[in-house]
Design a protein around this motif. Structure first.
Motif, PDB file in Angstrom:
ATOM      1  N   VAL A  16       5.101 -15.346   1.165  1.00 13.13           N
ATOM      2  CA  VAL A  16       5.081 -14.098   0.382  1.00 13.13           C
ATOM      3  C   VAL A  16       4.019 -13.113   0.873  1.00 13.13           C
ATOM      4  O   VAL A  16       3.943 -11.983   0.377  1.00 13.13           O
ATOM      5  N   LEU A  17       3.203 -13.529   1.858  1.00  9.87           N
ATOM      6  CA  LEU A  17       2.114 -12.657   2.319  1.00  9.87           C
ATOM      7  C   LEU A  17       2.620 -11.323   2.844  1.00  9.87           C
ATOM      8  O   LEU A  17       2.048 -10.269   2.547  1.00  9.87           O
ATOM      9  N   SER A  18       3.676 -11.353   3.652  1.00 13.08           N
ATOM     10  CA  SER A  18       4.166 -10.113   4.273  1.00 13.08           C
ATOM     11  C   SER A  18       4.625  -9.107   3.229  1.00 13.08           C
ATOM     12  O   SER A  18       4.408  -7.897   3.384  1.00 13.08           O
ATOM     13  N   THR A  19       5.220  -9.586   2.156  1.00 13.23           N
ATOM     14  CA  THR A  19       5.671  -8.688   1.087  1.00 13.23           C
ATOM     15  C   THR A  19       4.478  -8.059   0.382  1.00 13.23           C
ATOM     16  O   THR A  19       4.488  -6.860   0.072  1.00 13.23           O
ATOM     17  N   ILE A  20       3.420  -8.847   0.132  1.00 15.48           N
ATOM     18  CA  ILE A  20       2.219  -8.313  -0.518  1.00 15.48           C
ATOM     19  C   ILE A  20       1.561  -7.258   0.365  1.00 15.48           C
ATOM     20  O   ILE A  20       1.105  -6.217  -0.121  1.00 15.48           O
ATOM     21  N   VAL A  21       1.521  -7.511   1.676  1.00 15.18           N
ATOM     22  CA  VAL A  21       0.938  -6.539   2.609  1.00 15.18           C
ATOM     23  C   VAL A  21       1.729  -5.238   2.592  1.00 15.18           C
ATOM     24  O   VAL A  21       1.149  -4.137   2.586  1.00 15.18           O
ATOM     25  N   LYS A  22       3.052  -5.342   2.588  1.00 16.12           N
ATOM     26  CA  LYS A  22       3.897  -4.141   2.531  1.00 16.12           C
ATOM     27  C   LYS A  22       3.617  -3.336   1.258  1.00 16.12           C
ATOM     28  O   LYS A  22       3.566  -2.099   1.293  1.00 16.12           O
TER      29      LYS A  22
END
Length: 302
Positions: A16-22
């Protein structure tokens, strides 16, 4: 079953990290603010965990290290920071669902680099797995539907650099000063990563007020889900289920990231791309499954 769930939860946390960064980018924050704040909070948390573990050990935990050992761990740790810089940088140019696919190229990069280091070519089953991985990547990238001209090459390059630095971390982190307690090793490696990132991106987020404007929330989430919780869950679960099964279970990070980007960010993911994701997972699982089957045969033969 409990340890399988722990490893799955660790992989999902990474996913889920990439979604939080976005979402952080949509809120107006930059890659240097996101990476720097995540590493700072992650580093402080890991040192806090190490201090707690050490106090509970009541002097039984050997933590003395030479300067050379500390420098080795810090150097290896810089690959973590570089992975974050490249991966989060890629997310500025390409969808999260595509960025995670590029990051997962560490699977075949690690295979080739390890073969070069050992001066031994992979076996037949690993070449088959490599072909499956690259075929799945071709489908999952969406390049067959959208055409090559729709991709931002800066994003692709950064995504592949993230995969390379992550490969180097996997290859060398387990070999660097392995006798030191995991909590101490992790804290030292993340310290090296934080120092490197401060050289690349001065920590202006500490004085520009961005932490109070919402960056702190993203930093806490990214630090916990990226630097603290997954390593703890993996360290707890993997010794009980074995590395082969853990590798297969950890691959759930890929569909988690693609699903999260589709549901939360509303990125379009076609059925062909989902087929590609499934093929990539098969390519990751195949060599582990073959190795496990061969080991069972050898045990029966003996």
């Amino acid at each position: 079953m409990r340890y399988i769930v722990l490893v799955l939860m660790g992989a999902i946390s990474f996913g889920v990290l990439s979604t939080i960064v976005k979402l952080a980018y949509k809120s107006g924050f930059t890659v240097n603010q996101v990476v720097g704040s995540q590493l700072l909070l992650g580093m402080l948390t890991l040192w806090g965990i190490f201090a707690f573990v050490k106090s509970r050990a009541k002097g039984k935990m050997a933590s003395r290290m030479t300067i050379k050992q500390i420098l080795v761990l810090m150097t290896v740790g810089t690959t973590t920071g570089l992975t974050g810089v490249f991966y989060y940088g890629a997310l500025q140019y390409i969808p999260a669902s595509f960025a995670i696919i590029l990051l997962f190229q560490f699977t075949w990069m690690g295979l080739l680099i390890e073969s070069l280091l050992n001066r031994k070519w992979p076996g037949k089953e690993k070449w088959i797995a490599l072909f499956i991985l690259l075929s799945g990547t071709l489908l999952a990238s969406g390049i067959l539907e959208q055409g090559i001209g729709t991709f931002t090459w800066a994003g692709v390059a950064l995504g592949l650099l993230a995969a390379l630095s992550y490969t180097l971390f996997i290859l060398f982190s387990g070999r660097a000063v392995p006798h030191i307690h995991p909590a101490q090793r992790s804290a030292i490696m993340l310290t090296g990563s934080f120092i490197l990132i401060n050289i690349i991106f001065p920590p202006t987020f500490l004085i520009d007020g961005s932490l109070g404007e919402g960056l702190l929330l993203f930093a806490v989430l990214l630090a916990l889900l990226g630097a603290v919780i997954p390593p703890f869950l993996f360290a707890t679960g993997i010794p009980h289920i074995g590395g082969s099964l853990a590798t297969i279970l950890s691959a759930v990070e890929l569909p988690t990231a693609v699903l999260a980007s589709s549901v939360v960010l509303h990125e379009q993911v076609s059925w062909i791309q989902w087929v590609g994701v499934i093929i990539i997972l098969a390519g990751i699982a195949l060599p582990e499954w073959i190795a496990h089957s061969n080991k069972k045969r050898e045990l029966k033969a003996n």
